[in-house]
Design a protein around this motif. Structure first.
Motif, PDB file in Angstrom:
ATOM      1  N   PRO A  47       0.721  -1.126  -0.053  1.00 50.88           N
ATOM      2  CA  PRO A  47       0.133   0.083   0.467  1.00 50.88           C
ATOM      3  C   PRO A  47       1.052   1.140   0.420  1.00 50.88           C
ATOM      4  N   LYS A  48       1.681   1.661   0.709  1.00 51.56           N
ATOM      5  CA  LYS A  48       2.324   2.917   0.628  1.00 51.56           C
ATOM      6  C   LYS A  48       3.406   2.904  -0.023  1.00 51.56           C
ATOM      7  N   VAL A  49       3.983   1.985  -0.942  1.00 50.73           N
ATOM      8  CA  VAL A  49       4.243   2.407  -2.145  1.00 50.73           C
ATOM      9  C   VAL A  49       3.677   2.102  -3.174  1.00 50.73           C
ATOM     10  N   ALA A  50       2.477   1.408  -3.311  1.00 52.29           N
ATOM     11  CA  ALA A  50       1.590   2.379  -4.453  1.00 52.29           C
ATOM     12  C   ALA A  50       1.347   3.635  -4.261  1.00 52.29           C
ATOM     13  N   ALA A  51       0.913   3.603  -2.960  1.00 54.19           N
ATOM     14  CA  ALA A  51       0.265   4.993  -2.875  1.00 54.19           C
ATOM     15  C   ALA A  51       1.301   6.177  -3.275  1.00 54.19           C
ATOM     16  N   LEU A  52       2.410   6.547  -3.112  1.00 53.30           N
ATOM     17  CA  LEU A  52       3.709   7.011  -3.102  1.00 53.30           C
ATOM     18  C   LEU A  52       4.293   7.271  -4.386  1.00 53.30           C
ATOM     19  N   SER A  53       3.641   6.180  -5.313  1.00 52.67           N
ATOM     20  CA  SER A  53       4.164   5.887  -6.489  1.00 52.67           C
ATOM     21  C   SER A  53       3.498   6.928  -7.407  1.00 52.67           C
ATOM     22  N   ALA A  54       1.837   6.486  -6.863  1.00 47.12           N
ATOM     23  CA  ALA A  54       1.207   6.849  -7.582  1.00 47.12           C
ATOM     24  C   ALA A  54       0.885   8.517  -7.379  1.00 47.12           C
ATOM     25  N   GLY A  55       1.465   8.671  -6.374  1.00 50.99           N
ATOM     26  CA  GLY A  55       1.345  10.622  -5.527  1.00 50.99           C
ATOM     27  C   GLY A  55       2.616  11.214  -6.882  1.00 50.99           C
ATOM     28  N   ALA A  56       3.464  10.007  -6.337  1.00 51.58           N
ATOM     29  CA  ALA A  56       5.057  10.771  -7.229  1.00 51.58           C
ATOM     30  C   ALA A  56       5.043  11.011  -8.610  1.00 51.58           C
ATOM     31  N   SER A  57       3.988   9.577  -9.359  1.00 49.96           N
ATOM     32  CA  SER A  57       4.070   9.922 -10.117  1.00 49.96           C
ATOM     33  C   SER A  57       3.151  10.635 -11.317  1.00 49.96           C
ATOM     34  N   ASP A  58       2.425  11.182 -10.532  1.00 55.87           N
ATOM     35  CA  ASP A  58       1.103  12.058 -10.191  1.00 55.87           C
ATOM     36  C   ASP A  58       1.625  13.665 -10.095  1.00 55.87           C
ATOM     37  N   MET A  59       2.619  14.058  -9.453  1.00 54.66           N
ATOM     38  CA  MET A  59       2.816  15.434  -9.621  1.00 54.66           C
ATOM     39  C   MET A  59       3.767  15.684 -10.313  1.00 54.66           C
ATOM     40  N   SER A  60       5.341  15.488 -10.426  1.00 56.16           N
ATOM     41  CA  SER A  60       6.290  15.327 -11.537  1.00 56.16           C
ATOM     42  C   SER A  60       6.716  17.612 -10.810  1.00 56.16           C
ATOM     43  N   GLY A  61       7.790  17.637 -12.093  1.00 58.06           N
ATOM     44  CA  GLY A  61       7.956  18.499 -11.903  1.00 58.06           C
ATOM     45  C   GLY A  61       6.882  20.426 -11.347  1.00 58.06           C
TER      46      GLY A  61
END
Length: 497
Positions: A43-57
């Protein structure tokens, strides 16, 4: 450039590549491993992976830059995104995790749509793959623009590769590191690096606004508010100077979440359906902290610049300028790494999704249906490199704006895929003809709207964000065409007993 900055940056690069090597040895033996991590994300990897890949520069450059220029009125973009992300986790995540397995264990969005609507499988895979590759080339370019701006602003004249400009050098280095760990480690590497990058980004967005406000030259909330009110009172207003169309264009960014392949593919890779609510809570908490930090950085960064007589030529570089000015070199290097983390996490996710579509929905579908797992993984790696090179060409213009490129690609995906994903998961009457109509109408509406300039000016007034007409037109097209054509019985009931 201080040695401390290089120490932090080199440590960051080494860590990313090390994760890629670990992932290569752990999960790249099959196409499902390479492109979806074997559906084993915690869950923690999926959550932060979704968030980080979403937000970008965009999170560290685009949004603070918009806040710097326009004030709190631009924060409605962040609010719209937060609401959209929440409903994406609630409505799409559990259903997509369940149905992608139920409908033929699909490992890409085009494959899921083809399995969900078998009567139009070939057309759906082809159209959706084209949309993914085209818009991701633009979206990936926005990340490379951010990397180029970092090197142009922070490393001017320090690195010289064959006489190239600092901006071009930044693009090459950013893309080079991303390609190494993405090509080597695949989806698991991308997701694990996203987790680390998400943590770095959140820390940076807590540290930077705090120092800007309460460090030397900051003056706290009261001084910052006083400074901004003296310059322009509307900077601290949520509504002054904001038209209804402007507000609507800002908050409707949230509609884009439902159709972002690089985000929703994380839902497909979560370990179990029961992990989705846990991942949602972690992801939304991370997003709230990060958005508040980015908004604070932009608005209070302007107050700091005014109070200290700073000339900020490009508002989108306020994070870079303050990182260099306010911190010890080791911390500055960490903050630069946070910006690179935001950029790289999105680029790697987008490259992998585009590569997956090229491999599964073109190569395996039209060229080599009997391709072995080893061959498929190899083609996937080559595809990552090709898409990255195309994005680098698009990003070569140093005058490109991060927020502009992101907004166009975001709208394209949101309109083309958002309504299709929602209705295919939640409305049993949706059929293949309707799905194709929705994708084509949504994508074309966005492209025509941009080409006519209606996102900048519409009927003599402010522009309307292209996702609004695109999303609405796509939704209507699916409803109308699905109801006007025969129900082919493509929906499969899932027995949850």
């Amino acid at each position: 450039m201080a040695i401390g900055v290089w120490i932090s940056l080199i440590a960051y690069f080494v860590l990313m590549i090390a994760i890629g090597i670990y992932a290569m040895r752990t999960s790249t033996s099959t196409s499902e491993d390479y492109m979806l991590g074997g559906r084993t994300l915690s869950p923690k990897v999926a959550a932060l992976s979704a968030g980080a890949s979403d937000m970008s520069g965009w999170l560290l450059l685009g949004l603070p830059g918009a806040m710097f220029v326009s004030g709190l009125g631009s924060a409605w973009i962040g609010i719209g995104l937060f609401v959209g992300a929440f409903f994406n986790w609630v409505l799409v995540a559990p259903r997509l995790r369940e149905q992608t397995v139920h409908y033929g264990n699909a490992i890409t969005i085009p494959a899921f749509l083809a399995n969900r609507f078998p009567t139009r499988a070939m057309s759906l895979r082809t159209v959706s793959a084209i949309v993914i590759v085209v818009f991701f080339a633009v979206y990936t370019a926005s990340g490379l623009v951010a990397g180029g701006k970092l090197f142009e602003s922070a490393f001017a004249g320090v690195i010289n590769i064959g006489g190239l400009s600092d901006y071009a050098t930044g693009i090459i280095i950013t893309l080079g590191v991303v390609l190494v760990y993405t090509v080597v480690g695949g989806f698991l590497a991308v997701s694990m690096t996203d987790f680390v990058q998400g943590c770095i980004m959140m820390l940076a967005l807590v540290i930077m606004p705090s120092v800007v406000l309460f460090g030397e030259g900051g003056g706290g909330f009261s001084q910052a508010s006083q400074t901004l009110n003296e310059v322009d009172p509307t900077l601290l207003s949520w509504t002054d100077g904001l038209t209804f169309i402007g507000w609507l264009s800002a908050v409707t960014w949230g509609l884009g979440y439902f159709g972002q392949p690089h985000i929703i593919v994380r839902f497909m890779a979560i370990r179990t359906l029961k992990d989705v609510p846990i991942a949602r809570n972690i992801g939304m908490s991370w997003m709230a902290i990060s958005l508040i930090g980015a908004v604070s950085l932009g608005i209070f960064g302007r107050a700091y610049a005014i109070r200290n007589g700073m000339n900020v030529e490009d508002p989108e570089t306020i994070f870079i300028i303050l990182a260099d000015l306010l911190f010890h070199p080791l911390v500055t290097g960490f903050l630069y790494a946070a910006l690179l983390a935001a950029v790289m996490s999105t680029i790697s996710s987008q490259l992998l999704v585009a590569s997956s579509s090229l491999t599964e929905d073109f190569y395996r579908l039209f060229l080599r249906k009997e391709a072995t797992e080893k061959e498929t993984v190899g083609v996937g790696r080559i595809s990552v490199i090709l898409v990255g090179l195309v994005a680098a060409v698009i990003a070569s213009d140093p005058n490109s704006q991060v927020l502009g490129l992101v907004s166009n690609a975001w709208a394209g995906f949101g309109a083309a895929f958002g309504p299709v994903i929602i209705l295919s998961l939640m409305w049993s009457r949706t059929n293949g003809a309707g799905a194709i109509a929705g994708m084509v109408v949504g994508a074309l509406t966005v492209m025509i709207w941009i080409a006519l300039g209606w996102n900048g000016e519409f009927m003599g007034g402010p522009g309307v964000y292209e996702i609004i007409p695109g999303f609405i037109a796509s939704f209507i097209a699916i409803l109308v065409v699905s109801n006007a054509t025969a129900d082919a019985g493509e929906y499969q009931h899932i027995d949850r007993k």
